[in-house]
Design a protein around this motif. Structure first.
Motif, PDB file in Angstrom:
ATOM      1  N   PRO A  62       0.802  -1.222   0.000  1.00  0.00           N
ATOM      2  CA  PRO A  62       0.000   0.000   0.000  1.00  0.00           C
ATOM      3  C   PRO A  62       0.839   1.277   0.000  1.00  0.00           C
ATOM      4  O   PRO A  62       0.356   2.335  -0.388  1.00  0.00           O
ATOM      5  CB  PRO A  62      -0.840  -0.109   1.270  1.00  0.00           C
ATOM      6  CG  PRO A  62      -0.072  -1.023   2.155  1.00  0.00           C
ATOM      7  CD  PRO A  62       0.623  -1.982   1.243  1.00  0.00           C
ATOM      8  N   PHE A  63       2.105   1.181   0.406  1.00  0.00           N
ATOM      9  CA  PHE A  63       2.941   2.375   0.457  1.00  0.00           C
ATOM     10  C   PHE A  63       3.119   3.006  -0.925  1.00  0.00           C
ATOM     11  O   PHE A  63       3.200   4.233  -1.041  1.00  0.00           O
ATOM     12  CB  PHE A  63       4.302   2.066   1.082  1.00  0.00           C
ATOM     13  CG  PHE A  63       5.144   3.291   1.271  1.00  0.00           C
ATOM     14  CD1 PHE A  63       4.800   4.253   2.219  1.00  0.00           C
ATOM     15  CD2 PHE A  63       6.263   3.505   0.495  1.00  0.00           C
ATOM     16  CE1 PHE A  63       5.556   5.400   2.391  1.00  0.00           C
ATOM     17  CE2 PHE A  63       7.030   4.647   0.654  1.00  0.00           C
ATOM     18  CZ  PHE A  63       6.682   5.595   1.611  1.00  0.00           C
ATOM     19  N   VAL A  64       3.147   2.207  -1.961  1.00  0.00           N
ATOM     20  CA  VAL A  64       3.315   2.727  -3.322  1.00  0.00           C
ATOM     21  C   VAL A  64       2.144   3.644  -3.687  1.00  0.00           C
ATOM     22  O   VAL A  64       2.336   4.774  -4.136  1.00  0.00           O
ATOM     23  CB  VAL A  64       3.456   1.575  -4.342  1.00  0.00           C
ATOM     24  CG1 VAL A  64       3.426   2.103  -5.769  1.00  0.00           C
ATOM     25  CG2 VAL A  64       4.722   0.780  -4.076  1.00  0.00           C
ATOM     26  N   ASP A  65       0.917   3.179  -3.467  1.00  0.00           N
ATOM     27  CA  ASP A  65      -0.266   3.987  -3.764  1.00  0.00           C
ATOM     28  C   ASP A  65      -0.368   5.184  -2.822  1.00  0.00           C
ATOM     29  O   ASP A  65      -0.758   6.279  -3.234  1.00  0.00           O
ATOM     30  CB  ASP A  65      -1.528   3.138  -3.678  1.00  0.00           C
ATOM     31  CG  ASP A  65      -1.602   2.143  -4.813  1.00  0.00           C
ATOM     32  OD1 ASP A  65      -2.013   2.535  -5.910  1.00  0.00           O
ATOM     33  OD2 ASP A  65      -1.223   0.982  -4.596  1.00  0.00           O
ATOM     34  N   TYR A  66      -0.014   4.978  -1.572  1.00  0.00           N
ATOM     35  CA  TYR A  66      -0.027   6.051  -0.589  1.00  0.00           C
ATOM     36  C   TYR A  66       0.940   7.162  -1.002  1.00  0.00           C
ATOM     37  O   TYR A  66       0.591   8.343  -1.030  1.00  0.00           O
ATOM     38  CB  TYR A  66       0.347   5.486   0.786  1.00  0.00           C
ATOM     39  CG  TYR A  66       0.607   6.525   1.836  1.00  0.00           C
ATOM     40  CD1 TYR A  66      -0.429   7.026   2.609  1.00  0.00           C
ATOM     41  CD2 TYR A  66       1.895   7.012   2.060  1.00  0.00           C
ATOM     42  CE1 TYR A  66      -0.193   7.986   3.583  1.00  0.00           C
ATOM     43  CE2 TYR A  66       2.133   7.965   3.018  1.00  0.00           C
ATOM     44  CZ  TYR A  66       1.094   8.456   3.783  1.00  0.00           C
ATOM     45  OH  TYR A  66       1.326   9.407   4.732  1.00  0.00           O
ATOM     46  N   LYS A  67       2.150   6.786  -1.335  1.00  0.00           N
ATOM     47  CA  LYS A  67       3.173   7.755  -1.725  1.00  0.00           C
ATOM     48  C   LYS A  67       2.756   8.540  -2.965  1.00  0.00           C
ATOM     49  O   LYS A  67       2.911   9.761  -3.027  1.00  0.00           O
ATOM     50  CB  LYS A  67       4.495   7.031  -1.967  1.00  0.00           C
ATOM     51  CG  LYS A  67       5.652   7.946  -2.225  1.00  0.00           C
ATOM     52  CD  LYS A  67       6.936   7.151  -2.339  1.00  0.00           C
ATOM     53  CE  LYS A  67       8.099   8.058  -2.695  1.00  0.00           C
ATOM     54  NZ  LYS A  67       9.339   7.313  -2.835  1.00  0.00           N
ATOM     55  N   ARG A  68       2.206   7.848  -3.956  1.00  0.00           N
ATOM     56  CA  ARG A  68       1.760   8.516  -5.185  1.00  0.00           C
ATOM     57  C   ARG A  68       0.607   9.482  -4.881  1.00  0.00           C
ATOM     58  O   ARG A  68       0.580  10.604  -5.362  1.00  0.00           O
ATOM     59  CB  ARG A  68       1.326   7.481  -6.225  1.00  0.00           C
ATOM     60  CG  ARG A  68       0.869   8.110  -7.535  1.00  0.00           C
ATOM     61  CD  ARG A  68       0.553   7.124  -8.629  1.00  0.00           C
ATOM     62  NE  ARG A  68      -0.253   6.002  -8.197  1.00  0.00           N
ATOM     63  CZ  ARG A  68       0.110   4.730  -8.343  1.00  0.00           C
ATOM     64  NH1 ARG A  68       1.239   4.412  -8.920  1.00  0.00           N
ATOM     65  NH2 ARG A  68      -0.681   3.767  -7.917  1.00  0.00           N
ATOM     66  N   ALA A  69      -0.344   9.061  -4.070  1.00  0.00           N
ATOM     67  CA  ALA A  69      -1.515   9.896  -3.774  1.00  0.00           C
ATOM     68  C   ALA A  69      -1.142  11.172  -3.017  1.00  0.00           C
ATOM     69  O   ALA A  69      -1.720  12.228  -3.260  1.00  0.00           O
ATOM     70  CB  ALA A  69      -2.544   9.093  -2.980  1.00  0.00           C
TER      71      ALA A  69
END
Length: 114
Positions: A25-32
């Motif tokens: 989830p960190f990938v989507d979190y970081k992008r958002a």
């Protein structure tokens, strides 16, 4: 409803309490949250998600006296409904409020729940 939820407790640091069924989830979190990492309140649509951050509505503070932020990355129908921080407080916070109340004072962070 699919979403990522990150917060911290009274004594434990930031953790993902919901991972939206995403392996990392960190990938989507970081992008958002890219570009608004230090904003206290955020409601921003990016690609197919909404980044949402607001101070804990009940005023909880950690052991250092800092207000605890609630951070979400929303997807799908839930994301389509949220256009302001107040929308998030009114419609997303009730989905996790009871869980947060039960976990924020724990000595250790709870495990992630998809």
């Amino acid at each position: 409803m699919t979403f990522i939820w990150s917060t911290r407790g009274r004594t434990w640091g930031f953790r993902f309490l919901r991972d939206g069924g995403i392996v990392d989830p960190f990938v989507d979190y970081k992008r958002a949250f890219a570009g608004v990492e230090h904003e206290r309140e955020v409601c921003r649509r990016t690609h197919d998600a909404v980044a949402l951050r607001f101070p804990s509505p009940n005023g909880e503070k950690d052991s250092a006296g800092r207000v605890i932020p609630q951070e979400f990355v929303l997807f799908g129908d839930l994301a389509a409904q949220i256009t302001t921080v107040q929308d998030g407080i009114d419609n997303v916070w009730p989905l996790v409020e009871q869980e947060f109340e039960l976990t924020w004072d724990l000595q250790e962070a709870p495990s992630v729940d998809s």
